[in-house]
Each structure stands twice: as C-alpha cells, then as structure tokens.
Design a protein around this motif. Structure first.
Motif, PDB file in Angstrom:
ATOM      1  N   ASN A  22       2.190  -4.974   2.671  1.00 27.22           N
ATOM      2  CA  ASN A  22       1.549  -5.286   1.390  1.00 27.22           C
ATOM      3  C   ASN A  22       1.135  -4.008   0.675  1.00 27.22           C
ATOM      4  O   ASN A  22       0.687  -3.040   1.320  1.00 27.22           O
ATOM      5  N   TYR A  23       1.248  -4.002  -0.650  1.00 27.77           N
ATOM      6  CA  TYR A  23       0.923  -2.807  -1.432  1.00 27.77           C
ATOM      7  C   TYR A  23       0.444  -3.241  -2.809  1.00 27.77           C
ATOM      8  O   TYR A  23       0.612  -4.386  -3.232  1.00 27.77           O
ATOM      9  N   ARG A  24      -0.181  -2.307  -3.546  1.00 28.74           N
ATOM     10  CA  ARG A  24      -0.529  -2.488  -4.967  1.00 28.74           C
ATOM     11  C   ARG A  24       0.175  -1.391  -5.751  1.00 28.74           C
ATOM     12  O   ARG A  24       0.212  -0.232  -5.321  1.00 28.74           O
ATOM     13  N   LEU A  25       0.714  -1.748  -6.913  1.00 31.35           N
ATOM     14  CA  LEU A  25       1.495  -0.809  -7.713  1.00 31.35           C
ATOM     15  C   LEU A  25       0.779  -0.506  -9.023  1.00 31.35           C
ATOM     16  O   LEU A  25       0.370  -1.420  -9.742  1.00 31.35           O
ATOM     17  N   LEU A  26       0.626   0.785  -9.323  1.00 34.37           N
ATOM     18  CA  LEU A  26      -0.021   1.222 -10.564  1.00 34.37           C
ATOM     19  C   LEU A  26       0.894   2.227 -11.262  1.00 34.37           C
ATOM     20  O   LEU A  26       1.007   3.371 -10.834  1.00 34.37           O
ATOM     21  N   ASN A  27       1.587   1.771 -12.307  1.00 36.16           N
ATOM     22  CA  ASN A  27       2.405   2.688 -13.110  1.00 36.16           C
ATOM     23  C   ASN A  27       2.259   2.333 -14.580  1.00 36.16           C
ATOM     24  O   ASN A  27       1.391   1.550 -14.953  1.00 36.16           O
ATOM     25  N   ALA A  28       3.100   2.911 -15.423  1.00 36.38           N
ATOM     26  CA  ALA A  28       2.899   2.802 -16.874  1.00 36.38           C
ATOM     27  C   ALA A  28       3.289   1.455 -17.451  1.00 36.38           C
ATOM     28  O   ALA A  28       3.074   1.223 -18.638  1.00 36.38           O
ATOM     29  N   CYS A  35      -9.910   0.449   0.489  1.00 36.83           N
ATOM     30  CA  CYS A  35     -10.175  -0.615   1.470  1.00 36.83           C
ATOM     31  C   CYS A  35      -9.328  -0.412   2.729  1.00 36.83           C
ATOM     32  O   CYS A  35      -8.252   0.194   2.686  1.00 36.83           O
ATOM     33  N   GLN A  36      -9.809  -0.940   3.831  1.00 30.70           N
ATOM     34  CA  GLN A  36      -9.100  -0.813   5.104  1.00 30.70           C
ATOM     35  C   GLN A  36      -7.703  -1.415   4.984  1.00 30.70           C
ATOM     36  O   GLN A  36      -7.528  -2.551   4.557  1.00 30.70           O
ATOM     37  N   GLY A  37      -6.668  -0.637   5.357  1.00 29.93           N
ATOM     38  CA  GLY A  37      -5.287  -1.106   5.345  1.00 29.93           C
ATOM     39  C   GLY A  37      -4.633  -1.155   3.976  1.00 29.93           C
ATOM     40  O   GLY A  37      -3.473  -1.559   3.865  1.00 29.93           O
ATOM     41  N   ALA A  38      -5.345  -0.744   2.905  1.00 29.40           N
ATOM     42  CA  ALA A  38      -4.777  -0.809   1.550  1.00 29.40           C
ATOM     43  C   ALA A  38      -3.703   0.257   1.360  1.00 29.40           C
ATOM     44  O   ALA A  38      -3.840   1.393   1.824  1.00 29.40           O
ATOM     45  N   ILE A  39      -2.622  -0.117   0.691  1.00 34.86           N
ATOM     46  CA  ILE A  39      -1.577   0.834   0.324  1.00 34.86           C
ATOM     47  C   ILE A  39      -1.409   0.759  -1.187  1.00 34.86           C
ATOM     48  O   ILE A  39      -1.131  -0.309  -1.741  1.00 34.86           O
ATOM     49  N   THR A  40      -1.598   1.877  -1.864  1.00 29.95           N
ATOM     50  CA  THR A  40      -1.542   1.933  -3.321  1.00 29.95           C
ATOM     51  C   THR A  40      -0.479   2.933  -3.750  1.00 29.95           C
ATOM     52  O   THR A  40      -0.494   4.084  -3.323  1.00 29.95           O
ATOM     53  N   ILE A  41       0.430   2.484  -4.590  1.00 29.22           N
ATOM     54  CA  ILE A  41       1.480   3.360  -5.138  1.00 29.22           C
ATOM     55  C   ILE A  41       1.137   3.627  -6.594  1.00 29.22           C
ATOM     56  O   ILE A  41       0.912   2.695  -7.377  1.00 29.22           O
ATOM     57  N   SER A  42       1.097   4.895  -6.979  1.00 31.35           N
ATOM     58  CA  SER A  42       0.719   5.253  -8.347  1.00 31.35           C
ATOM     59  C   SER A  42       1.654   6.320  -8.880  1.00 31.35           C
ATOM     60  O   SER A  42       2.078   7.213  -8.140  1.00 31.35           O
ATOM     61  N   THR A  43       1.983   6.221 -10.177  1.00 29.83           N
ATOM     62  CA  THR A  43       2.822   7.267 -10.770  1.00 29.83           C
ATOM     63  C   THR A  43       2.063   8.573 -10.924  1.00 29.83           C
ATOM     64  O   THR A  43       2.640   9.639 -10.863  1.00 29.83           O
ATOM     65  N   ARG A  98      -0.710   0.359  10.215  1.00 31.91           N
ATOM     66  CA  ARG A  98      -0.972  -0.136  11.575  1.00 31.91           C
ATOM     67  C   ARG A  98      -2.328   0.341  12.074  1.00 31.91           C
ATOM     68  O   ARG A  98      -3.073  -0.401  12.730  1.00 31.91           O
ATOM     69  N   LEU A  99      -2.688   1.577  11.727  1.00 33.36           N
ATOM     70  CA  LEU A  99      -3.981   2.124  12.133  1.00 33.36           C
ATOM     71  C   LEU A  99      -5.127   1.537  11.300  1.00 33.36           C
ATOM     72  O   LEU A  99      -6.282   1.592  11.725  1.00 33.36           O
ATOM     73  N   GLY A 100      -4.804   1.009  10.117  1.00 32.81           N
ATOM     74  CA  GLY A 100      -5.832   0.462   9.236  1.00 32.81           C
ATOM     75  C   GLY A 100      -6.342   1.449   8.206  1.00 32.81           C
ATOM     76  O   GLY A 100      -7.279   1.149   7.457  1.00 32.81           O
ATOM     77  N   ARG A 101      -5.733   2.643   8.123  1.00 31.49           N
ATOM     78  CA  ARG A 101      -6.170   3.642   7.145  1.00 31.49           C
ATOM     79  C   ARG A 101      -5.632   3.314   5.760  1.00 31.49           C
ATOM     80  O   ARG A 101      -4.465   2.939   5.605  1.00 31.49           O
ATOM     81  N   PRO A 102      -6.442   3.440   4.726  1.00 33.01           N
ATOM     82  CA  PRO A 102      -5.929   3.265   3.362  1.00 33.01           C
ATOM     83  C   PRO A 102      -5.016   4.427   2.990  1.00 33.01           C
ATOM     84  O   PRO A 102      -5.239   5.571   3.412  1.00 33.01           O
ATOM     85  N   VAL A 103      -3.988   4.130   2.208  1.00 30.21           N
ATOM     86  CA  VAL A 103      -3.000   5.139   1.825  1.00 30.21           C
ATOM     87  C   VAL A 103      -2.809   5.113   0.310  1.00 30.21           C
ATOM     88  O   VAL A 103      -2.695   4.039  -0.297  1.00 30.21           O
ATOM     89  N   VAL A 152       8.676   8.463   4.206  1.00 30.20           N
ATOM     90  CA  VAL A 152       7.464   8.029   3.502  1.00 30.20           C
ATOM     91  C   VAL A 152       7.111   6.599   3.897  1.00 30.20           C
ATOM     92  O   VAL A 152       5.945   6.287   4.198  1.00 30.20           O
ATOM     93  N   ALA A 153       8.125   5.727   3.930  1.00 25.21           N
ATOM     94  CA  ALA A 153       7.887   4.330   4.306  1.00 25.21           C
ATOM     95  C   ALA A 153       7.367   4.229   5.738  1.00 25.21           C
ATOM     96  O   ALA A 153       6.435   3.461   6.022  1.00 25.21           O
ATOM     97  N   ASN A 154       7.955   5.020   6.628  1.00 20.87           N
ATOM     98  CA  ASN A 154       7.500   5.006   8.029  1.00 20.87           C
ATOM     99  C   ASN A 154       6.056   5.480   8.148  1.00 20.87           C
ATOM    100  O   ASN A 154       5.276   4.945   8.942  1.00 20.87           O
ATOM    101  N   GLU A 155       5.704   6.492   7.368  1.00 19.33           N
ATOM    102  CA  GLU A 155       4.328   7.001   7.378  1.00 19.33           C
ATOM    103  C   GLU A 155       3.353   5.914   6.897  1.00 19.33           C
ATOM    104  O   GLU A 155       2.265   5.742   7.449  1.00 19.33           O
ATOM    105  N   CYS A 156       3.769   5.173   5.847  1.00 15.74           N
ATOM    106  CA  CYS A 156       2.926   4.084   5.330  1.00 15.74           C
ATOM    107  C   CYS A 156       2.738   2.995   6.380  1.00 15.74           C
ATOM    108  O   CYS A 156       1.629   2.472   6.560  1.00 15.74           O
ATOM    109  N   VAL A 157       3.817   2.652   7.060  1.00 19.28           N
ATOM    110  CA  VAL A 157       3.752   1.617   8.093  1.00 19.28           C
ATOM    111  C   VAL A 157       2.812   2.046   9.215  1.00 19.28           C
ATOM    112  O   VAL A 157       1.983   1.258   9.696  1.00 19.28           O
TER     113      VAL A 157
END
Length: 877
Positions: free
Chosen positions: A453-459, A476-484, A425-430, A416-421
């Motif tokens: 860099n990432y943003r975290l959204l949980n309880a 946004c371009q290159g954004a990585i968001t983690i959500s529960t 790198r491509l600039g796609r939001p995840v 999962v981490a490798n996929e995010c990286v």
C-alpha cells in the motif's frame, strides 16, 4: 553527529546574538505577569517610539519578548532560543538557514511584527497559496492578538479586496501574486486601480526556491499578438519527420537544438522556401521550437495536459503545476501543436520584471530556508544577502547512507521497490522522492505489483487536493509515500502522523459534500473510519439548510484551525466534541510516535540526483526533524540524466574494470564526490544563466523604474497642464537640436514642416532670424497654440482638457513602452552574435538599449502634444 568544525562555525556565527537572546529572556519574565490588554498597550508604546524616528535597537529585545509571550498565549508555542536568533538574523536583512522542522513559520512572526510597527506594511512571501492562507489564518492570530491587521492575497480576489488586504500591517502573499500585482499597478488607468503600497520590508519563505529556482523566468503580462497558428502545425509535423543527428543535433546539457546543413536543406524543400531565416517569412524559430518540444519537453515531466485540453507547466523544483504560466517565444504553442491540442495565440509582452529586480525594490529584504549555503555566492552577489546558518534546537540524528548506483533503470527501480518492501516489513515509514510524474506513477505501479500500500503525491490535480492529508500521514507506522518533490510542501512529517491534520482533512472531506443525505448514506453503508464515525451523531444532527449556507464551510474550518466560538449553537457543540475526540486520540497518537522512533524513524529514498544539491538536501531534510531518528539513501542508475550527461561512460568503464556483476550496485565515497562535482557544474551553469538574465534586465530596470515613476506621477497629480507644457517645450527643443545639424539653406522649409507636423498650424520663418532665437520664439508660439486649444475645448466641455491630458499621457506611455519591450527583446536576441566580433555584447546592449529608450521618451512627448493639439469634440444637433 555534527562535525566539530561545523559546531565551531555555528558557534562563531551566533555568538554575537547570545547577549541579545539573554536580554529577550529577561524581558519575557517581566511580561508574563501582564494582562492581554497591558501587553497590547506596550505594543502601542513601542509603535509610537518607532514612528517618532527613535532607534529600533532600543525596543527590539522587548518587542521580540512580547511576540514570544503572545505566541505562547495564542498558539501554546514558545519560541526556542535558536528561533530568536533566526528572527534577529531576518531583522538584519539576511537569510536564516534553518533545517526542516525548526519552525521557520513561527520565526517569521518576530521580524514581521517589529517592522509592521512602522506602519508601512510588511510582506511575508510564500511559494503557494495554500501556505499563504495557512500562515495568515494560523500564525496570523498572534499579530491580530497584539492589535495588528493581517491581510491575505489570493488568486481570484477583486481590486477592492486586494487593496483592503495590502493595506494591512502584515500581508501573506505568493511570489506570483506579488509580482503580477506590481506589474498591474503600473498598468493602472486610475489611482483607484492601484492595490500595493510602496515596498518596505519582506520576509521570503523558501527563499532559495523563489530567488534562485524561479528567477530563471521573468514575470510577464502579455496580450495577444494575433500570430497565425498554422506554422506551428506545419513545423510540428515536420519535426516528427526530421531525424536526430541526421537533420539536427540536441545539446541536452544546455537545452539547445541546432539544425544541421542537411536538415536546413530538407526543411527548405519541405516548406517550399528559399531561406528559413527570411525576415518577411521566417521559419527557423518555428522549426527549432517544434524540435525542442519533441526532444526536450516531455509530457508528465515538464508539463501535463488537463481535462480542458490545456498544456499546464510543471515546476521542476516543487513538482507543482503552474496554472496560468506559459512558455514564451512560441515554445508553448509548439508543445500544444505536438500534443494536437487547440493552439492559443502567441503573446506580446506588455509588462515584465524578473524576480531579482522585483525583490530588490524593497527597502529591506530577508529570507529563510533549510538549504541556502550551497547558493551563498549568488545570494551575496545579486541580492546582497548574507546567509547565516542557525543551529538546530536538537542535534540531527539522521543517517545519510552513500548512494547506490546500478547499471540501468530496471535494476534501480527493482532495488527501490525491494527497499520499500523491506522497510514496510519492519514497519518504518518511507518517503520516496521522484523527479517526474511519470516516474512516480511507474514506482506506484511497481509497488502495486508487490502488493504494498502507498500514497501518491504529484502534480495531478486529484492528488494535489489531498496533499495536506498525505503529508500528515507520511510518518505513520508502515506508511509509504511517493512524491514528485518535497520542496515547499509546508507541512512537517511528524513520526506517528499528525493527528490534527489527519482529523481535519477527514472531517473536511465529509462536510464538503454539503448534502446531508449523501453523508448519512455513506456512513450507513459501512464507512468504518473511527475518526469519522465518532462524529456521526453530529453530522446527522445538522440542519440541511444550515449546512448549505455559503459561510458554513468557512466557519467550520475556522473552528478546526482556530477554535473560535461564534454565536452558533451547532458549531459550538461541534467544537467541544472536536476537542474531546482530539484529546482521546492524542494519547494513542503519542504512543505511535514512540514506536516509529524505536523502529528508526522516517526513511527517505531518493530515486535520482537533482541538478541542484539543494533539492536533494530538501528531500533528505524531511527526515530527522527536531532530533528525531531517521535515514536517507539515493538509488541511481547510469541512465539517469545527471550521470548520463556528466560521467556515465567513465563510471561504466569503472564497473567493467573492477569486474562487478550487472545487478551489483556501486557504493563509493569517491563516486559521491564525483556526483557532487557534477551538480556543482550544473549549478554554476544555471547561476551564469540567471546572472546574465539579471545583468541584461538591470539595464531595462532603470528604464522601467523611470517609466513607472512617470506613470505614478501622472496618476497622482490633479492637474497635468504644466507637465504637458513642459512636454511641448522639450519636443520643440528636440526639433531645435535636429535643426542645428542641417544646412542653413534648409532651415526655413524644415522648420515650417516640423512646426506644422507637431502643432498642426502653418508657420513661416523669417530667413533673417537667428537660429539661437528660434527655440524661444517656438516655445511662445506653442504656449499660445495650447492655450487657444484649451479655451476651444473647455468652452464646449469644462474639464475636458485635463482628462485628455491624463488619458493621452497614459495611453502613449503604455503603447510606446510595449513597443520598446519588443525592440529590446529583438536587440537582446541578436546582440550575442557581437561576441564573434570580439565585442562585449552586454556593453553594446546597454548602450543601444539606452539610445532606444531616449528615442522612445521623445516619441511619447511628441505624440502626446500631437494628439492634444488635434483633439476635437463632436457636437450632435
């Protein structure tokens, strides 16, 4: 691409609405030339038409066209034809299945407006207060523009505020507040405390979340039962000593813990008792709850512990904390003991209702969601709601890749981490969906190690506060968001980001400081955010006294969301500046959307299959909205709960047989089908549980409706004398029926005892009296006694008898109903053992609960008469 058969299915389900959509479009052209006042006059004409009892079919097309035109004038949004179809489906009392990003909030305007014209009140139910407030403020403008009133129910409102809002034409409310207000209304002591009107029409947003996911747990209003907490502490300590599979077993699939014989003996010795199930000193339920807390309820998964040392439940489907909700049956206390926290008193149920039976009280019910088809059978069987899929406005372009299954958790999270990286790198939001807070933070720590860099959204509260901004920037371009979880977030992820939400969130954060000096200091010390710095002159020009006024912040937000121009020079200047900056940045934002689209759009990563396919589909549905490109993939491991419980060993053997390396994932359509099958089994299991809860509550529902109707009549009647007389006569009839079953030689003594017990006066019976005439004689004697008591009390305090009648009636109804709920709960817990005797527990439950109910009603009547005839007024000299 949509499959041809699916296209055909959609066409078949919507063809019947095509002609109606054409008529609405024709009306729209006629309305465009009307002024705002003329449009509102048409609304008044339709309102008179409907309230005069004329057919809705004659006005529905024009009404929908009026709402579409008003929405364009107010919000600059025009309903698509498919959205009109969604509105027609909702108006028919069905469920409209509309994909994420198709504008369900705007669709709800259509049927709610039409049904609000009847003047009986319409409810729009949402899953959280943020969505209720947002919808009331934003889309509620359309209703207000057309002359309707809009109400909003929030958690901390007073009775007066709730009454005012429930009396509005359209009310936005959460399912929790709606349910608890219903229960509180039926505990009201006076008519002035009742806040709701009769339930008429309801549109449920995220209908699957409310009617399916949250339907497992009934709504309960409870009071303290003052049970000692020491037992929870003792059994929590004992649970840590007991060993799994030695002293007890755990059925994780069915969420059950069972004590083995060796465990029972060990516990009896440790607790110095001869029998764990001894009624005077029961220990079994405490031990089982402590073991459940130990094995099945995990911190940062099922609950969190807040700064006040309270156990807060986390909703497994929405990922949100459930403030004020507690597990029943002593389980919450067991979790508190496990965490070494202060143990709150166990609660006793005063009033309860399931969501199933709450929403079935509406005259007409409808709902909308992006994922309902998988639960179609349950919606139809329990709620009588048909699911109608609504075609998307634009074709879905999202690519859903097959799942990848790894041998263990470590390999999965690494992948999962490798996929995010790679995506970064491509600039796609995840967007990465995780099932628990713990796992979301694990991935966050892993990405931090990778330097991403990432943003975290949980309880956790600190993350929830910035929810709208996090979701707004997730595209946004290159954004990585983690959500529960992404269910019920209420904000679409727009490619390139959502300029308005980002701008509003940043400005709101700054202004909420309410300290001018701190704002200036923050800006002076290098706050370089261009969205904030553009407003530096404005912030520095604010008067500090102005900024500290309580209404300033609400007015400020009104400007952001509605563009209102109140008589306030500073805020008017701000609004103009806000529009100017928004227009300047909007062009740049649109260019970013094109770039992200060309990169492939939002990529969704699922880190575990949920128990329900709907939750997985909700996560996937965040990508590919309104024809945008996108993709999704799930990364799984054999350690995942679903795979471990349903076929993990078979898949492990498959990996060995085909000779795959440990770090090589399996990717197979057959495997995906097996996972779907496993999810269907879990869904069927939970459906059976909800169905059983519904069936058992159905028997209680008829009793509840009877009691609540009785209570309502007590509150509404001005005089209860005739009612009380009837209670007395029925009480005498109850005695008479019992008397008929006794030997004639016992009649005199038994009659004298019962009459004195009920009426408080000595009576003698003529042994030669016929039994058949006794009941009429008693009724006459009772009316004389009651009239004498009334004269006695009224002579001292005029009007006191009427007050006592109402007070004793409500008091005894509430007290006996509370006792009744305890008896019914005990019956329901024990009745399942009847199955071992080849008897149907549900049938026995219905019969016995009815008998208990009849006895309760007789007890209410007897106690009310007993108390009234013994009432005295103390006179002070």
């Amino acid at each position: 691409m949509l499959e041809p058969f699916f296209k055909n299915y959609l066409n078949q389900s919507t063809t019947k609405y095509d002609a109606q959509v054409r008529k609405i479009n024709q009306f729209e052209k006629k309305l465009q030339s009307l002024s705002d006042d003329q449009l509102r006059q048409r609304v008044q004409d339709i309102k008179r038409h409907l309230q005069a009892g004329k057919s809705e079919n004659e006005v529905i097309d024009e009404t929908f066209a009026i709402v579409r035109e008003a929405t364009w004038r107010v919000l600059k949004i025009r309903h698509f034809d498919v959205q009109l179809i969604g509105g027609l489906v909702l108006n028919e009392g069905k469920i409209a299945e509309m994909k994420t990003g198709e504008g369900k909030t705007i669709v709800a305007l259509l049927p709610t407006f039409l049904n609000a014209l009847y003047g009986k009140g319409v409810h729009v139910v949402t899953v959280n207060e943020y969505l209720a407030r947002r919808d009331a403020e934003e889309v509620g403008q359309v209703h207000r523009f057309l002359g309707l009133t809009v109400g909003l129910i929030q958690e901390n409102m007073s009775v007066e505020e709730r009454q005012e809002n429930y009396n509005c034409d359209v009310v936005y409310v959460t399912n929790n507040e709606l349910g608890f207000d219903y229960l509180r209304d039926n505990l009201a002591i006076t008519k002035d405390e009742v806040v709701q009107r009769p339930l008429f029409y309801c549109v449920i947003d995220e209908v699957d979340s409310i009617l399916i996911d949250e339907a497992r747990t009934p709504l309960i209003i409870s009071g303290s039962s003052q049970v000692t907490t020491q037992k929870y502490i003792q059994t929590a300590t004992l649970a840590n000593v007991l060993q799994k599979n030695v002293h007890y077993t755990v059925d994780e699939k069915n969420q059950i813990v069972k004590l083995l014989d060796e465990g029972t003996v060990f516990c009896e010795q440790a607790l110095e008792t001869t029998h764990l199930y001894d009624p005077p000193e029961p220990w079994a339920s405490y031990i089982l709850n402590s073991l459940k807390a130990k094995e099945l309820f995990k911190r940062n998964t099922h609950y969190i512990v807040n700064d006040e040392n309270e156990v807060i439940i986390v909703d497994e489907f929405t990922g949100r904390t459930m403030l004020g909700r507690r597990w029943s049956g002593g389980l919450h206390q067991a979790v508190e003991a496990k965490e070494n926290l202060p143990i709150q008193d166990e609660n006793q149920t005063i009033a309860s209702i399931t969501y199933q039976n709450l929403f079935l009280l509406y005259d007409k019910l409808s709902g909308m969601t992006g994922t309902a088809k998988t639960e179609e059978l349950e919606f139809e069987n329990i709620y009588k709601l048909k699911v109608v899929p609504i075609p998307t406005h634009r074709e879905v372009r999202r690519k859903d890749f097959p799942d990848l299954i790894y041998k263990n958790q470590y390999l999965k999270w690494q992948a999962v981490a490798n996929e995010c990286v790679e995506m970064n790198r491509l600039g796609r939001p995840v967007l990465i969906g995780t099932t628990t807070i713990e796992k979301s933070e694990l991935l966050a720590a892993l990405l931090q190690e990778y330097g991403v860099n990432y943003r975290l959204l949980n309880a956790r509260p600190e993350n929830v506060e910035s929810e709208s901004e996090i979701v707004a920037q997730a595209g946004c371009q290159g954004a990585i968001t983690i959500s529960t979880n992404m269910a019920g977030r209420g904000t679409d992820i727009a490619l390139g980001g959502n300029l308005k939400l980002v701008l509003n969130a940043k400005l709101k954060t700054v202004i909420q400081n309410l300290h001018l000096a701190d704002i200036n200091k923050e800006l002076d010390e290098g706050e370089k955010d261009p969205l904030v710095c553009k407003f530096t002159p404005f912030f520095r020009s604010l008067n500090e006294q102005e900024i500290k006024k309580p209404e300033f912040l609400s007015n400020f937000i009104d400007y952001l969301t509605k563009g209102l121009k109140l008589e306030n020079k500073i805020l008017t200047e701000f609004h103009d500046l806000y529009i100017k900056v928004f227009d300047e940045l909007n062009t740049e934002w649109q260019e970013k959307k094109v770039v992200v689209s060309q990169l492939g759009g939002l990529h969704v990563i699922g880190t575990e299959r949920h128990e329900s396919r709907r939750i997985d589909n909700q996560l996937r549905g965040r990508s590919g909205r309104q024809g945008d490109p996108g993709s999704s993939r799930f990364f799984l491991s054999l350690d995942d709960k679903l795979l471990r419980l349903f076929g993990g060993e078979q898949i492990m053997n498959m990996m060995k047989n085909i000779g795959l390396q440990d770090d090589t994932p399996i990717q197979s359509p057959i495997l995906n089908q097996s996972l779907d099958s496993a999810q269907k089994k879990v869904e069927a299991y939970h459906f059976e549980g909800r169905k059983q809860l519904f069936e058992y509550d159905q028997a209680l529902t008829m009793q509840r409706n009877g009691i609540y109707s009785e209570r309502k009549r007590v509150l509404e009647k001005t005089s209860l004398r005739d009612w009380t007389i009837e209670y007395g006569e029925r009480s005498l009839s109850d005695i008479f029926l019992t008397l008929q079953q006794r030997n004639k030689s016992e009649l005199g003594d038994f009659y004298a005892f019962k009459m004195q017990e009920l009426l408080g006066l000595p009576y003698q019976i003529n042994e030669n009296s016929k039994v058949e005439t006794l009941n009429e004689i008693w009724k006459q004697q009772f009316q004389i006694s009651y009239t004498l008591k009334e004269i006695q009390l009224e002579a001292i305090e005029p009007g006191i008898m009427r007050e006592l009648e109402r007070s004793f009636l409500l008091q005894q109804i509430d007290f006996c109903w509370k006792e009744h709920l305890q008896r019914i709960a005990a019956l329901r817990d024990s009745i399942r053992w009847r199955a071992y005797a080849q008897r149907d527990p549900l049938t026995d439950y219905k019969k016995e609960s009815y008998n208990i109910f009849v006895k309760m009603l007789a007890r209410i009547r007897h106690q009310v008469i007993y108390l009234l005839l013994r009432s005295k007024i103390a006179i002070e000299f």
